[in-house]
Scaffold this motif. Structure first.
Motif, PDB file in Angstrom:
ATOM      1  N   GLU A 196      -0.416   9.145  -7.850  1.00  0.00           N
ATOM      2  CA  GLU A 196      -0.546   8.500  -9.070  1.00  0.00           C
ATOM      3  C   GLU A 196       0.135   6.903  -8.863  1.00  0.00           C
ATOM      4  O   GLU A 196      -0.707   5.861  -9.304  1.00  0.00           O
ATOM      5  CB  GLU A 196       0.170   9.334 -10.232  1.00  0.00           C
ATOM      6  CG  GLU A 196      -0.310  10.247 -10.298  1.00  0.00           C
ATOM      7  CD  GLU A 196       0.632  11.165 -11.590  1.00  0.00           C
ATOM      8  OE1 GLU A 196       1.678  10.636 -11.814  1.00  0.00           O
ATOM      9  OE2 GLU A 196       0.041  12.469 -11.941  1.00  0.00           O
ATOM     10  N   CYS A 197       1.293   6.866  -8.097  1.00  0.00           N
ATOM     11  CA  CYS A 197       1.592   5.566  -7.915  1.00  0.00           C
ATOM     12  C   CYS A 197       1.014   4.831  -7.007  1.00  0.00           C
ATOM     13  O   CYS A 197       0.919   3.571  -7.140  1.00  0.00           O
ATOM     14  CB  CYS A 197       3.410   5.836  -7.321  1.00  0.00           C
ATOM     15  SG  CYS A 197       4.346   6.627  -8.629  1.00  0.00           S
ATOM     16  N   GLY A 227      13.167   7.665 -11.732  1.00  0.00           N
ATOM     17  CA  GLY A 227      13.919   8.796 -12.427  1.00  0.00           C
ATOM     18  C   GLY A 227      13.171  10.070 -12.024  1.00  0.00           C
ATOM     19  O   GLY A 227      13.568  10.996 -11.801  1.00  0.00           O
ATOM     20  N   LYS A 228      11.836  10.103 -12.370  1.00  0.00           N
ATOM     21  CA  LYS A 228      11.055  11.393 -12.014  1.00  0.00           C
ATOM     22  C   LYS A 228      10.875  11.703 -10.596  1.00  0.00           C
ATOM     23  O   LYS A 228      11.154  12.894 -10.319  1.00  0.00           O
ATOM     24  CB  LYS A 228       9.522  10.906 -12.406  1.00  0.00           C
ATOM     25  CG  LYS A 228       8.787  10.767 -13.795  1.00  0.00           C
ATOM     26  CD  LYS A 228       7.565  10.639 -13.761  1.00  0.00           C
ATOM     27  CE  LYS A 228       7.248  10.462 -15.075  1.00  0.00           C
ATOM     28  NZ  LYS A 228       5.514  10.052 -15.037  1.00  0.00           N
ATOM     29  N   ARG A 229      10.984  10.711  -9.578  1.00  0.00           N
ATOM     30  CA  ARG A 229      10.879  11.109  -8.156  1.00  0.00           C
ATOM     31  C   ARG A 229      12.443  11.920  -8.001  1.00  0.00           C
ATOM     32  O   ARG A 229      12.432  12.900  -7.135  1.00  0.00           O
ATOM     33  CB  ARG A 229      10.928   9.897  -7.593  1.00  0.00           C
ATOM     34  CG  ARG A 229      10.888  10.102  -6.186  1.00  0.00           C
ATOM     35  CD  ARG A 229      10.349   8.555  -5.355  1.00  0.00           C
ATOM     36  NE  ARG A 229      10.191   9.074  -3.881  1.00  0.00           N
ATOM     37  CZ  ARG A 229      10.939   8.699  -2.917  1.00  0.00           C
ATOM     38  NH1 ARG A 229      12.234   7.977  -3.400  1.00  0.00           N
ATOM     39  NH2 ARG A 229      10.647   8.891  -1.851  1.00  0.00           N
ATOM     40  N   ALA A 279       5.309  19.551  -4.531  1.00  0.00           N
ATOM     41  CA  ALA A 279       3.680  19.406  -4.922  1.00  0.00           C
ATOM     42  C   ALA A 279       3.887  18.326  -5.968  1.00  0.00           C
ATOM     43  O   ALA A 279       2.848  17.512  -6.007  1.00  0.00           O
ATOM     44  CB  ALA A 279       3.328  20.780  -5.590  1.00  0.00           C
ATOM     45  N   GLY A 280       4.807  18.305  -6.789  1.00  0.00           N
ATOM     46  CA  GLY A 280       5.137  17.263  -7.681  1.00  0.00           C
ATOM     47  C   GLY A 280       5.306  15.964  -7.179  1.00  0.00           C
ATOM     48  O   GLY A 280       4.562  14.966  -7.636  1.00  0.00           O
ATOM     49  N   LEU A 281       6.240  15.965  -5.898  1.00  0.00           N
ATOM     50  CA  LEU A 281       6.206  14.562  -5.239  1.00  0.00           C
ATOM     51  C   LEU A 281       4.946  14.088  -4.676  1.00  0.00           C
ATOM     52  O   LEU A 281       4.537  12.735  -4.701  1.00  0.00           O
ATOM     53  CB  LEU A 281       7.270  14.843  -4.240  1.00  0.00           C
ATOM     54  CG  LEU A 281       8.836  14.979  -4.599  1.00  0.00           C
ATOM     55  CD1 LEU A 281       9.579  15.384  -3.599  1.00  0.00           C
ATOM     56  CD2 LEU A 281       9.093  13.588  -5.183  1.00  0.00           C
ATOM     57  N   PRO A 325       0.855  -1.207   0.052  1.00  0.00           N
ATOM     58  CA  PRO A 325       0.124  -0.002  -0.103  1.00  0.00           C
ATOM     59  C   PRO A 325       0.684   1.219   0.048  1.00  0.00           C
ATOM     60  O   PRO A 325       0.299   2.378   0.015  1.00  0.00           O
ATOM     61  CB  PRO A 325      -0.908  -0.267   1.062  1.00  0.00           C
ATOM     62  CG  PRO A 325      -0.030  -0.988   2.329  1.00  0.00           C
ATOM     63  CD  PRO A 325       0.988  -1.991   1.234  1.00  0.00           C
ATOM     64  N   SER A 326       2.198   1.158  -0.206  1.00  0.00           N
ATOM     65  CA  SER A 326       3.243   2.382  -0.308  1.00  0.00           C
ATOM     66  C   SER A 326       3.599   2.224  -1.595  1.00  0.00           C
ATOM     67  O   SER A 326       3.632   1.268  -2.277  1.00  0.00           O
ATOM     68  CB  SER A 326       4.123   2.337   1.025  1.00  0.00           C
ATOM     69  OG  SER A 326       4.939   1.018   1.116  1.00  0.00           O
ATOM     70  N   TYR A 327       4.614   3.314  -1.779  1.00  0.00           N
ATOM     71  CA  TYR A 327       5.319   3.456  -3.129  1.00  0.00           C
ATOM     72  C   TYR A 327       6.844   4.024  -2.922  1.00  0.00           C
ATOM     73  O   TYR A 327       6.870   4.127  -1.641  1.00  0.00           O
ATOM     74  CB  TYR A 327       4.649   4.097  -4.139  1.00  0.00           C
ATOM     75  CG  TYR A 327       5.118   5.362  -4.098  1.00  0.00           C
ATOM     76  CD1 TYR A 327       5.676   5.782  -5.562  1.00  0.00           C
ATOM     77  CD2 TYR A 327       5.016   6.520  -3.374  1.00  0.00           C
ATOM     78  CE1 TYR A 327       6.485   7.120  -5.604  1.00  0.00           C
ATOM     79  CE2 TYR A 327       5.470   7.697  -3.398  1.00  0.00           C
ATOM     80  CZ  TYR A 327       6.112   7.999  -4.739  1.00  0.00           C
ATOM     81  OH  TYR A 327       6.844   9.335  -4.621  1.00  0.00           O
TER      82      TYR A 327
END
Length: 160
Positions: free
Chosen positions: A130-131, A110-112, A122-124, A30-32
Motif C-alpha cells: 500500500e505504501c 504507528g501501524k507498522r 502478512a499485515g506488514l 521507490p522504497s518505504y
C-alpha cells in the motif's frame, strides 16, 4: 547536529544562519518505511537558530503534530520563520539550502509499529505494498536541475 555544523561551516557561523532559508521537502523513493527523524530534527533544530524553514510534502505525509508546533514556537522565539507549503517548488523558491528526503507517513509508522509488536508479517507485507503504491503517486517530488534553478541564485546547498 551534523547538519547544523555543515551549514555553519558553509555559511560562516551560527549567527550567519539567521534568515537563511532551508527547504525541508519530502522526496520520492521507490522504497518505504524511512524514518521521520530527519525532517523532524531539521525543522525543530534549524528554527531554533533563526533560519527560515519551509516544509513541503504531499498530502498524507505529515509529521508528528507536536514537532511541527515546536518548530513554529522555535521560529517565533529565534526570529526565524516556519512555513508549511503545498509543493516542493514553493519550498525551493529562493532557498539557500535544500534537503529533499523521503519519509514514511506518520500514521503508517504507528501501524507498522503495532504490526511489528504483533509479529504480523502478512499485515506488514500488505502495508508495504500500500505504501509503495502511495509513494508511486508522487514520483514528481524529486530534486532536479529545474527545481534547483528556483533556489537563491540557482545555487543552494544540497543536503542529503
Amino acid at each position: 547536529m551534523a547538519d547544523l555544523a555543515w551549514l555553519q561551516e558553509h555559511f560562516g557561523s551560527l549567527e550567519s544562519l539567521k534568515g537563511k532559508k532551508i527547504a525541508m521537502t519530502w522526496a520520492y523513493s521507490p522504497s518505504y518505511g524511512k524514518p521521520l527523524s530527519v525532517p523532524q530534527g531539521i525543522i525543530g533544530l534549524m528554527t531554533r537558530f533563526g533560519m527560515h524553514v519551509s516544509l513541503a510534502h504531499p498530502e498524507g505525509y505529515g509529521l508528528i503534530p507536536d514537532v511541527v508546533e515546536t518548530a513554529k514556537k522555535n521560529a517565533e522565539l529565534s526570529g526565524g520563520k516556519f512555513s508549511h507549503v503545498g509543493s516542493m517548488e514553493e519550498a525551493f523558491k529562493d532557498a539557500d539550502s535544500v534537503y529533499p528526503k523521503s519519509w514514511a507517513p506518520f500514521h503508517v509508522m504507528g501501524k507498522r509499529t503495532e504490526m511489528l509488536r504483533a509479529n504480523d508479517h502478512a499485515g506488514l507485507k500488505t502495508l508495504e505494498q500500500e505504501c509503495l503504491a502511495q509513494n508511486a503517486k508522487h514520483k514528481n517530488w524529486h530534486c532536479t536541475e529545474e527545481m534547483m534553478k528556483l533556489t537563491k541564485g540557482c545555487e543552494a546547498l544540497y543536503m542529503h
